[in-house]
Design an enzyme around this catalytic site. Sequence first.
Site, mmCIF file in Angstrom:
data_model
loop_
_atom_site.group_PDB
_atom_site.id
_atom_site.type_symbol
_atom_site.label_atom_id
_atom_site.label_comp_id
_atom_site.label_asym_id
_atom_site.label_seq_id
_atom_site.Cartn_x
_atom_site.Cartn_y
_atom_site.Cartn_z
ATOM 1 N N ASP A 121 70.746 33.644 39.675
ATOM 2 C CA ASP A 121 71.748 34.391 40.438
ATOM 3 C C ASP A 121 71.495 35.891 40.415
ATOM 4 O O ASP A 121 71.693 36.571 41.415
ATOM 5 C CB ASP A 121 73.148 34.088 39.901
ATOM 6 C CG ASP A 121 73.519 32.624 40.090
ATOM 7 O OD1 ASP A 121 73.207 32.066 41.155
ATOM 8 O OD2 ASP A 121 74.114 32.042 39.161
ATOM 9 N N GLU A 181 69.809 40.782 43.514
ATOM 10 C CA GLU A 181 68.927 41.924 43.792
ATOM 11 C C GLU A 181 68.253 41.788 45.147
ATOM 12 O O GLU A 181 68.133 42.762 45.893
ATOM 13 C CB GLU A 181 67.873 42.064 42.692
ATOM 14 C CG GLU A 181 68.425 42.656 41.424
ATOM 15 C CD GLU A 181 67.342 43.256 40.557
ATOM 16 O OE1 GLU A 181 66.378 43.849 41.099
ATOM 17 O OE2 GLU A 181 67.465 43.140 39.331
#
Length: 126
Positions: A71, A76
């Site tokens: 995750d 990002e």
Amino acid sequence: MPKPLKNILLLINPHAGGGRAAQQLPGITRDLDQRGLRYEVFSSTATGSIRHWLAAKELTGFDAVVAAGGDGTLFEVVNGLMAHPEDSRPPLGLLPIGTGNAFSRDLGLQAGDWQAALELILKAET
């Protein structure tokens, strides 16, 4: 009919999954090679490095951006993609090789099963 994928930008957090992601990378790239796909790999060097690198990367010519991790890696990559104009963002794929993988589980992907996830990505159905 979906456009076949030919050139993939693969963004990996080698520390994802307690370091297991780095161990999976050779298998992933071998699979991509066997399929005759072109790809570029960027490995995270620190928290935020994927986001910053991707935000500055020219994405023209890539048919997909693939996040390989969990995750945090996905977060990002999504934030790096959002720095680009909407019409220049390639589709996003996910190889669930992190620890939590909550988002990938919500999609029905099993944690660690990057082969099944890659099959879905290569179908190029968004």
